[in-house]
Design a protein around this motif. Structure first.
Motif, PDB file in Angstrom:
ATOM      1  N   VAL A 123      65.601  61.457  52.129  1.00 47.87           N
ATOM      2  CA  VAL A 123      66.104  60.139  51.723  1.00 47.87           C
ATOM      3  C   VAL A 123      67.638  60.135  51.731  1.00 47.87           C
ATOM      4  O   VAL A 123      68.275  59.239  52.313  1.00 47.87           O
ATOM      5  CB  VAL A 123      65.546  59.760  50.328  1.00 47.87           C
ATOM      6  N   GLU A 157      53.859  60.141  43.856  1.00 51.84           N
ATOM      7  CA  GLU A 157      55.294  60.141  43.515  1.00 51.84           C
ATOM      8  C   GLU A 157      56.158  60.449  44.738  1.00 51.84           C
ATOM      9  O   GLU A 157      57.157  59.773  45.003  1.00 51.84           O
ATOM     10  CB  GLU A 157      55.571  61.171  42.406  1.00 51.84           C
ATOM     11  N   ARG A 160      56.103  57.511  47.143  1.00 56.46           N
ATOM     12  CA  ARG A 160      56.961  56.394  46.675  1.00 56.46           C
ATOM     13  C   ARG A 160      58.439  56.726  46.838  1.00 56.46           C
ATOM     14  O   ARG A 160      59.240  55.865  47.208  1.00 56.46           O
ATOM     15  CB  ARG A 160      56.656  56.091  45.211  1.00 56.46           C
ATOM     16  N   THR A 161      58.800  57.975  46.525  1.00 59.23           N
ATOM     17  CA  THR A 161      60.213  58.384  46.676  1.00 59.23           C
ATOM     18  C   THR A 161      60.675  58.108  48.107  1.00 59.23           C
ATOM     19  O   THR A 161      61.763  57.575  48.345  1.00 59.23           O
ATOM     20  CB  THR A 161      60.366  59.895  46.367  1.00 59.23           C
ATOM     21  N   GLN A 163      59.198  56.107  50.516  1.00 55.93           N
ATOM     22  CA  GLN A 163      59.151  54.686  50.909  1.00 55.93           C
ATOM     23  C   GLN A 163      60.266  53.882  50.238  1.00 55.93           C
ATOM     24  O   GLN A 163      60.960  53.106  50.900  1.00 55.93           O
ATOM     25  CB  GLN A 163      57.781  54.108  50.583  1.00 55.93           C
ATOM     26  N   ASP A 164      60.460  54.108  48.949  1.00 60.96           N
ATOM     27  CA  ASP A 164      61.511  53.371  48.231  1.00 60.96           C
ATOM     28  C   ASP A 164      62.900  53.756  48.741  1.00 60.96           C
ATOM     29  O   ASP A 164      63.851  52.982  48.627  1.00 60.96           O
ATOM     30  CB  ASP A 164      61.430  53.644  46.717  1.00 60.96           C
ATOM     31  N   GLY A 165      62.995  54.955  49.294  1.00 57.02           N
ATOM     32  CA  GLY A 165      64.288  55.415  49.808  1.00 57.02           C
ATOM     33  C   GLY A 165      64.523  55.063  51.266  1.00 57.02           C
ATOM     34  O   GLY A 165      65.440  55.597  51.896  1.00 57.02           O
ATOM     35  N   VAL A 211      51.811  52.493  49.183  1.00 52.16           N
ATOM     36  CA  VAL A 211      52.568  53.266  50.185  1.00 52.16           C
ATOM     37  C   VAL A 211      51.870  53.097  51.532  1.00 52.16           C
ATOM     38  O   VAL A 211      50.694  53.418  51.679  1.00 52.16           O
ATOM     39  CB  VAL A 211      52.627  54.767  49.807  1.00 52.16           C
TER      40      VAL A 211
END
Ligand SMILES: Cc1ncc(COP(=O)(O)O)c(C=O)c1O
Length: 382
Positions: A123, A157, A160-161, A163-165, A211
């Motif tokens: 990320v 977790e 998500r880290t 995808q969100d990044g 996700v």
């Protein structure tokens, strides 16, 4: 590449790695047919051969994309025109610049990882360089090596880290390498189902958590050949099937007459009292791999065959020094040993582990069905 032609197998200097192209093509067709029947795409693992000529044959038979174990393979196969590449060893921060360079040149390179530290590194690196990587999450379905547990919160977790990044979570992948420890059809089918179910569960949990996870990718040679159905799976990966080897023979997925890789060796001497024939292929040629030692049939350092590929009854490859191989003949007639195995006689040794043996050589001698021989180069290093 076909850089040279040798008219006679007997004229090749030893030790040398030979590919029986007819057997190789049969192995390729067998796997591709099975994948077609199961309704999944096939992404061969090219670490077994690291050879463009072999991989072109796999793609010609229907393979879609490749799996690699090093960035060097990714670079070399991309240069050879293959763009869809899964780098299936967990990414480390130090390798991200090379991965980025490949992607910026147009390579559809996918990375894998199985932990939060690696996810954060991808990320951060992506943000600094303004690049959205594609990452597949490695899932552990048999406890044999790496991967996130399919039912564990850490999977979500990490997903998500990423995808969100700003990283695309392109899929989940698993490799049930413990299949090498089995030799029973039902146990292999059960492990194939465990591999499938675990990976599909991981994808379903990620999707339920929001996700995006397009692809479910599973596979090892034994599970690929024993899976009875693969609902939820998009693609299968397998590598060693292209050559097969004695370990796979003991697992029960091939016969010795399917093994397409052999080491050509010459007789260099005799120890008549011991019944030994000494050859010029030691562990530098065959590798130190003794994978059959803990299986049902221990083949020593390999199965000794005549030049035409027929196993020689009573010959056992019992020892290997760097450049010497010791072949014990049982029963033996001390006076006749040198007549039966004269100095310079060529033998073919089938390997325990094709990936390890192939890696000892800078090129393969590809023996065509019509009998002529082509030289195919292979890559080395990382
Ligand atoms: C991640 C991954 N996928 C697929 C394979 C292919 O397995 P096999 O050589 O048994 O076909 C391997 C082999 O080590 C692997 O590490």
């Amino acid at each position: 590449m076909n850089t040279a032609h040798s008219p006679k197998l007997d004229a090749i200097d030893t030790p040398a790695a030979l590919i029986d192209v007819e057997r190789m093509q049969r192995n390729i067709a067998r796997m591709q047919t099975r994948m077609d029947e199961l309704g999944v795409r096939f992404r061969p693992h090219v670490k077994t051969t690291k050879c463009v000529d072999v991989v072109r044959a796999q793609i010609a038979a229907g393979a879609q994309g490749i799996t690699v174990s090093t960035l060097k393979e990714a670079e070399a196969f991309f240069a050879a025109g293959i763009g869809d590449i899964l780098y299936a060893v967990g990414i480390t921060p130090s390798k991200l610049p090379r991965a980025l360079a490949l992607r910026q040149r147009g390579c559809d390179l996918k990375l894998i990882l199985d932990n939060a530290a690696a996810a954060n590194a991808v990320v951060e690196f992506g943000k600094v360089h303004g690049h959205a990587f594609e990452v597949w999450l490695e899932v552990d379905t048999d406890g044999h090596r790496s991967g996130l547990a399919p039912g564990h919160d850490a999977l979500i977790e990490v997903g998500r880290t990423l995808q969100d990044g700003g990283v695309e979570v392109g899929g989940v992948m698993t490799h049930a390498g413990s299949s090498y420890e089995l030799h029973d059809v039902e146990a292999l089918a059960a492990l194939a189902e465990q591999e499938r179910a675990g990976c599909v569960l991981a994808a379903e949990r990620l999707r339920a958590a929001g996700v995006v996870c397009k692809t479910v990718s599973v596979g090892s040679t034994p599970t690929a050949l024993h899976a009875r159905e693969l609902p939820g799976v998009d693609e299968v990966r397998a590598g060693v099937y292209v050559f097969f080897d004695l370990v796979m023979r003991n697992v029960g997925v091939c016969g010795t007459n399917d093994i397409a890789l052999s080491v050509l060796a010459s007789v260099i001497g005799h120890q008549p009292d011991k019944g030994w024939v000494i050859v010029d292929a030691g562990w530098m040629a065959l590798s130190r791999d003794r994978g059959t030692a803990k299986q049902s049939h221990d083949f020593g350092y390999g199965l000794v065959c005549a030049l035409d590929g027929t196993p020689i009854a009573g010959a056992a490859f019992v020892g290997a020094n760097q450049e010497h191989g010791i072949v014990a003949i049982e029963p033996h007639d001390a006076d006749a040993l040198a007549t039966r195995f004269p100095l310079g006689m060529k033998l073919r040794i089938l390997p325990n582990h094709a990936c390890a043996t192939g890696a000892q050589f800078p090129e393969y001698y590809a023996v065509m069905p019509e009998g002529h021989v082509a030289v195919w180069s292979r890559f080395h290093g990382w």
